[in-house]
Design a protein around this motif. Structure first.
Motif, mmCIF file in Angstrom:
data_model
loop_
_atom_site.group_PDB
_atom_site.id
_atom_site.type_symbol
_atom_site.label_atom_id
_atom_site.label_comp_id
_atom_site.label_asym_id
_atom_site.label_seq_id
_atom_site.Cartn_x
_atom_site.Cartn_y
_atom_site.Cartn_z
ATOM 1 N N GLN A 39 39.491 58.503 40.356
ATOM 2 C CA GLN A 39 38.824 57.113 39.577
ATOM 3 C C GLN A 39 38.775 56.106 39.966
ATOM 4 N N LYS A 40 37.976 54.991 39.544
ATOM 5 C CA LYS A 40 37.717 53.690 40.207
ATOM 6 C C LYS A 40 39.115 52.807 39.805
ATOM 7 N N VAL A 41 39.447 52.104 40.514
ATOM 8 C CA VAL A 41 40.692 51.160 40.128
ATOM 9 C C VAL A 41 39.932 49.773 40.546
ATOM 10 N N LEU A 42 40.440 49.065 41.542
ATOM 11 C CA LEU A 42 39.860 47.939 42.058
ATOM 12 C C LEU A 42 38.600 48.180 43.057
ATOM 13 N N GLY A 43 39.050 49.317 43.821
ATOM 14 C CA GLY A 43 37.985 49.966 44.841
ATOM 15 C C GLY A 43 37.730 51.277 44.054
ATOM 16 N N PRO A 44 36.706 51.650 44.934
ATOM 17 C CA PRO A 44 36.162 53.161 44.268
ATOM 18 C C PRO A 44 37.130 54.362 44.513
ATOM 19 N N VAL A 49 33.912 57.924 47.764
ATOM 20 C CA VAL A 49 33.570 57.509 48.972
ATOM 21 C C VAL A 49 33.190 58.680 49.765
ATOM 22 N N ALA A 50 33.969 59.840 49.411
ATOM 23 C CA ALA A 50 33.677 61.075 50.108
ATOM 24 C C ALA A 50 32.223 61.636 49.828
ATOM 25 N N ALA A 51 31.803 61.415 48.515
ATOM 26 C CA ALA A 51 30.279 61.751 48.129
ATOM 27 C C ALA A 51 29.408 60.901 48.884
ATOM 28 N N LYS A 52 29.641 59.495 48.670
ATOM 29 C CA LYS A 52 28.713 58.523 49.557
ATOM 30 C C LYS A 52 28.351 58.869 50.893
ATOM 31 N N TYR A 53 29.467 59.163 51.820
ATOM 32 C CA TYR A 53 29.385 59.288 53.077
ATOM 33 C C TYR A 53 29.509 60.642 53.718
ATOM 34 N N ALA A 54 28.931 61.773 52.558
ATOM 35 C CA ALA A 54 29.237 63.173 53.107
ATOM 36 C C ALA A 54 28.289 63.481 54.255
ATOM 37 N N ASP A 55 27.036 62.952 54.217
ATOM 38 C CA ASP A 55 26.021 63.401 55.366
ATOM 39 C C ASP A 55 25.778 62.286 56.365
ATOM 40 N N ASP A 56 27.088 61.416 56.436
ATOM 41 C CA ASP A 56 27.159 60.500 57.585
ATOM 42 C C ASP A 56 27.947 60.776 58.437
ATOM 43 N N LYS A 57 27.437 61.323 59.719
ATOM 44 C CA LYS A 57 28.121 61.904 60.820
ATOM 45 C C LYS A 57 29.047 60.612 61.631
ATOM 46 N N GLY A 71 36.052 44.784 54.353
ATOM 47 C CA GLY A 71 34.594 44.698 54.332
ATOM 48 C C GLY A 71 34.325 44.547 52.723
ATOM 49 N N SER A 72 32.818 44.414 52.645
ATOM 50 C CA SER A 72 32.383 44.389 51.209
ATOM 51 C C SER A 72 30.991 44.904 51.030
ATOM 52 N N GLY A 73 30.609 44.952 49.829
ATOM 53 C CA GLY A 73 29.269 45.202 49.602
ATOM 54 C C GLY A 73 28.706 46.661 49.210
ATOM 55 N N SER A 74 29.614 47.731 50.146
ATOM 56 C CA SER A 74 29.430 48.996 49.915
ATOM 57 C C SER A 74 29.501 49.741 48.562
ATOM 58 N N PHE A 75 30.470 49.256 47.724
ATOM 59 C CA PHE A 75 30.638 49.751 46.408
ATOM 60 C C PHE A 75 30.646 48.564 45.326
ATOM 61 N N GLY A 76 30.151 47.545 45.687
ATOM 62 C CA GLY A 76 30.034 46.348 44.875
ATOM 63 C C GLY A 76 30.538 44.968 45.367
ATOM 64 N N GLN A 77 31.046 44.096 44.603
ATOM 65 C CA GLN A 77 31.147 42.900 45.138
ATOM 66 C C GLN A 77 32.681 42.470 45.398
ATOM 67 N N ILE A 78 33.599 43.225 44.908
ATOM 68 C CA ILE A 78 34.882 43.132 45.107
ATOM 69 C C ILE A 78 35.285 43.468 46.744
ATOM 70 N N PRO A 79 35.647 42.571 47.543
ATOM 71 C CA PRO A 79 35.868 42.964 49.146
ATOM 72 C C PRO A 79 37.134 43.709 49.231
ATOM 73 N N MET A 80 37.073 44.366 50.123
ATOM 74 C CA MET A 80 38.166 45.191 50.479
ATOM 75 C C MET A 80 38.894 44.492 51.700
ATOM 76 N N PRO A 81 40.338 44.016 51.388
ATOM 77 C CA PRO A 81 40.878 43.199 52.400
ATOM 78 C C PRO A 81 41.119 44.081 53.599
ATOM 79 N N ALA A 82 41.500 43.357 54.764
ATOM 80 C CA ALA A 82 41.838 43.701 55.948
ATOM 81 C C ALA A 82 43.263 44.417 55.772
#
Length: 102
Positions: A39-44, A49-57, A71-82
């Protein structure tokens, strides 16, 4: 105990160990403060994540960098901190585990 049953138990325990080890690493590195497996909390959710990148080698390399540098922008506007407390080997281990979730 039947030897076949015993073998299944041993094989099952051994095959489950890496998944638990990676879940433990995710907990230890504080990933679970913002993410959960299902389930989504703050991040996905990790499964999202596994489903979104399943076909990305290149997903392991891309996401490992994102785990460490943020980073940010992959799953919305909340940035992932370093996460400088996560080294490259740990990031790859975590990402490989996440991408293996179904």
């Amino acid at each position: 105990m039947n030897p076949k049953v015993m073998m299944c138990v041993v094989v099952g325990a051994l095959s489950a160990a890496p998944a638990f080890a990676n879940a433990d690493l995710a907990q230890k590195k504080n990933c679970m403060a913002c993410h959960q497996v299902d389930q989504k909390v703050l991040g996905p959710a990790f499964k999202a994540v596994a489903a979104k990148y399943a076909d990305d080698k290149d997903a392991v390399a891309k996401l490992s960098t994102k785990v460490i540098k943020g980073g940010s922008g992959s799953f919305g506007q909340i940035p992932m901190p370093a996460n400088p407390q996560v080294n490259e080997a740990e990031a790859k281990q975590l990402v490989t585990w996440i991408l293996g979730l179904k």
